[in-house]
Design a protein around this motif. Structure first.
Motif, PDB file in Angstrom:
ATOM      1  N   GLU A  17       0.830  -1.212   0.000  1.00  0.00           N
ATOM      2  CA  GLU A  17       0.000   0.000   0.000  1.00  0.00           C
ATOM      3  C   GLU A  17       0.858   1.254   0.000  1.00  0.00           C
ATOM      4  OE1 GLU A  17      -2.748  -0.252   3.205  1.00  0.00           O
ATOM      5  OE2 GLU A  17      -3.843  -1.931   2.333  1.00  0.00           O
ATOM      6  N   VAL A  18       1.878   1.250  -0.832  1.00  0.00           N
ATOM      7  CA  VAL A  18       2.741   2.417  -0.981  1.00  0.00           C
ATOM      8  C   VAL A  18       2.282   3.180  -2.205  1.00  0.00           C
ATOM      9  CG1 VAL A  18       5.094   3.249  -1.215  1.00  0.00           C
ATOM     10  CG2 VAL A  18       4.635   1.103  -0.013  1.00  0.00           C
TER      11      VAL A  18
ATOM     12  N   SER B 152       3.159   8.671  -1.023  1.00  0.00           N
ATOM     13  CA  SER B 152       4.024   8.224   0.058  1.00  0.00           C
ATOM     14  C   SER B 152       5.401   7.877  -0.460  1.00  0.00           C
ATOM     15  CB  SER B 152       3.413   7.019   0.781  1.00  0.00           C
ATOM     16  OG  SER B 152       3.286   5.912  -0.091  1.00  0.00           O
TER      17      SER B 152
ATOM     18  N   GLN C 290      11.702   3.314   6.940  1.00  0.00           N
ATOM     19  CA  GLN C 290      10.941   2.071   6.925  1.00  0.00           C
ATOM     20  C   GLN C 290      11.838   0.921   7.365  1.00  0.00           C
ATOM     21  OE1 GLN C 290       7.970   0.959   6.529  1.00  0.00           O
ATOM     22  NE2 GLN C 290       6.786   2.676   5.769  1.00  0.00           N
TER      23      GLN C 290
ATOM     24  N   TRP D  61       3.285  12.331   8.024  1.00  0.00           N
ATOM     25  CA  TRP D  61       2.536  11.215   7.419  1.00  0.00           C
ATOM     26  C   TRP D  61       3.446  10.038   7.113  1.00  0.00           C
ATOM     27  CZ3 TRP D  61      -1.665  12.325   9.257  1.00  0.00           C
ATOM     28  CH2 TRP D  61      -2.334  13.531   9.064  1.00  0.00           C
TER      29      TRP D  61
ATOM     30  N   ARG E  56       3.180   6.127   8.577  1.00  0.00           N
ATOM     31  CA  ARG E  56       3.224   4.927   7.729  1.00  0.00           C
ATOM     32  C   ARG E  56       4.340   3.980   8.181  1.00  0.00           C
ATOM     33  NH1 ARG E  56       0.982   8.328   3.681  1.00  0.00           N
ATOM     34  NH2 ARG E  56       2.942   9.427   3.357  1.00  0.00           N
TER      35      ARG E  56
ATOM     36  N   SER F 227       3.164   2.173  11.213  1.00  0.00           N
ATOM     37  CA  SER F 227       2.176   1.140  10.877  1.00  0.00           C
ATOM     38  C   SER F 227       2.840  -0.090  10.270  1.00  0.00           C
ATOM     39  CB  SER F 227       1.140   1.715   9.902  1.00  0.00           C
ATOM     40  OG  SER F 227       0.406   2.761  10.513  1.00  0.00           O
ATOM     41  N   THR F 228       3.862   0.141   9.434  1.00  0.00           N
ATOM     42  CA  THR F 228       4.594  -0.983   8.851  1.00  0.00           C
ATOM     43  C   THR F 228       5.267  -1.805   9.947  1.00  0.00           C
ATOM     44  OG1 THR F 228       5.005   0.218   6.792  1.00  0.00           O
ATOM     45  CG2 THR F 228       6.440  -1.644   7.275  1.00  0.00           C
TER      46      THR F 228
ATOM     47  N   ALA G 286      -2.070   9.689   6.622  1.00  0.00           N
ATOM     48  CA  ALA G 286      -1.979   8.294   7.034  1.00  0.00           C
ATOM     49  C   ALA G 286      -2.729   8.115   8.349  1.00  0.00           C
ATOM     50  CB  ALA G 286      -0.517   7.879   7.186  1.00  0.00           C
TER      51      ALA G 286
END
Length: 462
Positions: free
Chosen positions: A209-210, A214, A335, A362, A366, A369-370, A415
Motif C-alpha cells: 500500500e505504498v 508516500s 521504513q 505522514w 506509515r 504502521s509498517t 496516514a
C-alpha cells in the motif's frame, strides 16, 4: 487490377500535382473507416488556376462559380465507374497512393492487443487480489506502455513475467538475485535497470500500500519494499543501527565462528555504550541474546536519537560507568528493513515489550504502521497529547529561535495512526510536522539513567 493503360489514364486524370489535394482529402476520409460509395463534397479555398482547370476537365465547370473550388464526391465516383476506373474512387486512390490504413480498425486491433497484455497479469491478481485496482490504475496512467516502449507484444511478455514473479511472493528471506534467477531465469532479471524489475518493484510496493505520494515522501526505498515481501536485496546491505543489544552468552564458547564473534563484539560494545550497525547476516548468526520478559526495548525512527543517547552514556564515564547497563535501542532508519524486523523478532522472543517513537508526519505514521504489522509495540511519547505538547513547544519558543526552528508543514497523503486515532486527527487539524529531533531531549531523558540527567516525568505507556 486493371490494365496498365487504364492506370496510365488514371494517373493523367488524378495523379498530377493539380489534383493532389483532392486525392489527399479522399484518402483521409477513407482512413477514418469509411465503407461503401463516397458521398458529400470536398473543397479547396483559393485554388490556383491550374487546380481549377484540372477539376473542370474531370467534372466540368461548376454550377455556381466562386472563390472556393468544390468537388462532389458522388459525382466523381460515378464518372470514374462509368469511365476510366470501374472499381470506383476508393480503389483509384489506393492505386495512386498505396494501401489505405483503416484507422478505427487499427485502433480496435491495438486496443485488443493492449487489453490482452493487461489481462496477462491476472494470475498475480488471483494470488494478490489487492493488486487489481492498482494494476488498472497503473496501466491507465500509461506506465505499462512506457515500460514496453508502446509495443503491446512486449507489454504482454512483461505482464506474464511480472505475474510469475508476484505469484511466488512472499518469499522467506531469499536474496533478490536468487529469487530473480528462480522466477525469471536471470539473476539480474529484476534489477531496477530492467523494465521487468521496475514493473515488479512497483507491484510489490502496491502490495505494501505504498502509493505515489508516500513514495514521494521517501517512506520506502527499494530495499525496504523488497524486504516487505521477504526478498533481500542483499544480506549485507540490509543493516540495523542499534545500541545495548546483548550478545548470546552461550555463543561465546560454542556455536559457529560467526556466532562467537558477534556475541563477543556485542558484549564489548554494550559494555562501552557504543552504537553498532549490524548486518542481516550478523543478526542471523546466532550470537545475539534475547531481552528478558518484563523488560522494554525502545525503537526510534531516526539515527540521531541513537547517536545522542550513546553520546550521553559515553559522557558519564567514571566509576559509575562500569555498573551502568545501557538501554536497548533499535533504529528503523525510516521504513524497517529485514535486519530491523528480524532483530526485533529475536530480541522479543522471551516476551520483552517494544515501545516506539517516530516523526510526527505522514511518512512517520506509515513507518510506524509498517513496524506494527510485523512487531507489536506500544507508543513511546507517540500519542496525540505528545504531539500537542511538541506543537506547543514550537508556539512558546523565544522569538530569536523562530528562524532556526520554523514550522514544517505536513506533506503527502494523510496516514492513519491505529494505536491512537486521535493522533492522525490532531495532525490533520494542525497541519504541522514535528521531526523526532525536535523532542530528542525527552527521549534521551527516558533512556539515560537519572544520575546523568534529570528525567522528564512521563505516563506509564512511555
Amino acid at each position: 487490377m486493371q490494365a496498365n493503360d487504364d492506370v496510365v489514364r488514371l494517373q493523367r486524370l488524378l495523379g498530377g500535382p493539380e489534383t493532389a489535394w483532392l486525392v489527399r482529402r479522399v484518402r483521409a476520409r477513407l482512413g477514418q473507416g469509411h465503407t461503401g460509395p463516397l458521398t458529400g463534397s470536398v473543397q479547396l479555398r483559393e485554388p490556383s488556376a491550374d487546380q481549377r482547370a484540372a477539376i473542370m476537365r474531370i467534372v466540368g465547370a461548376p454550377r455556381r462559380p466562386g472563390a472556393t473550388l468544390r468537388v462532389d464526391l458522388g459525382e466523381l465516383e460515378d464518372l470514374l465507374r462509368r469511365g476510366v476506373w470501374p472499381n470506383g474512387l476508393a480503389d483509384a486512390v489506393a492505386v495512386l497512393t498505396g494501401p489505405i490504413p483503416n484507422r478505427p480498425r487499427e485502433r480496435a486491433t491495438a486496443d485488443a492487443a493492449w487489453a490482452d497484455a493487461q489481462d496477462a497479469f491476472n494470475p498475480a491478481i488471483l494470488v494478490h487480489p489487492t493488486l487489481a485496482d492498482w494494476w488498472q490504475q497503473w496501466c491507465t496512467a500509461g506506465h505499462l506502455k512506457r515500460a514496453a516502449r508502446s509495443d503491446p507484444s512486449v507489454a504482454r511478455r512483461l505482464a506474464v513475467d511480472a505475474a510469475t514473479c508476484l505469484c511466488a511472493l512472499p518469499s522467506t528471506g531469499e536474496p533478490l538475485a536468487v529469487f530473480a534467477r528462480r522466477t525469471t531465469g536471470d539473476a539480474h532479471g529484476l534489477d531496477r535497470t530492467r523494465p521487468l524489475g521496475r514493473v515488479v518493484l512497483a507491484a510489490v510496493g502496491a502490495l505494501g500500500e505504498v502509493d505515489a505520494k508516500s513514495a514521494a515522501d521517501d517512506a520506502l526505498g527499494p530495499r525496504e519494499i523488497w524486504a516487505s515481501v521477504g526478498v533481500l536485496v542483499s544480506a549485507v546491505s540490509s543493516t540495523v543501527l542499534c545500541l545495548g543489544v546483548p550478545g548470546e552468552p552461550s555463543a561465546e564458547t560454542g556455536g559457529t565462528a560467526g556466532a562467537r564473534a558477534t556475541a563477543i563484539a556485542l558484549r564489548e560494545w554494550r559494555s562501552a555504550g557504543l552504537p553498532v550497525v549490524l548486518t542481516l547476516e550478523q543478526v542471523r548468526s546466532g550470537g545475539i541474546g534475547v531481552v528478558p520478559a518484563g523488560e522494554v526495548i525502545h525503537a526510534c525512527e531516526n539515527p540521531s536519537v541513537v547517536e545522542v543517547v550513546a553520546d550521553e552514556l559515553t559522557r558519564r564515564g567514571g566509576p559509575e560507568a562500569a555498573s551502568m547497563v545501557p538501554p536497548v535501542l533499535i533504529c528503523t532508519y525510516g521504513q524497517p528493513g529485514a535486519a530491523v524486523l528480524e532483530l526485533l523478532d529475536h530480541l522479543t522472543a522471551a516476551g520483552a515489550g517494544v515501545r516506539y517513537h517516530g516523526d510526527f508526519d505522514w511518512a512517520g505514521l506509515r513507518i510506524a504502521s509498517t513496524l506494527a504489522a510485523h512487531t507489536p509495540w506500544e507508543p513511546w511519547r507517540f500519542r496525540a497529547p505528545d504531539y500537542a505538547s511538541a506543537v506547543h513547544g514550537l508556539d512558546s519558543q523565544p522569538p530569536e529561535l523562530t528562524t532556526e526552528r520554523e514550522r514544517l508543514p505536513l506533506r503527502g497523503a494523510p496516514a492513519a495512526s491505529a494505536w491512537d486515532p486521535a493522533l492522525a486527527d490532531a495532525m490533520r487539524a494542525t497541519g504541522i510536522a514535528i521531526e523526532e529531533e525536535e523532542v530528542i531531549a525527552l527521549l534521551v531523558a527516558d533512556l539515560v539513567p537519572a544520575p546523568l540527567q534529570k528525567r522528564e516525568p512521563h505516563s506509564p505507556d512511555r
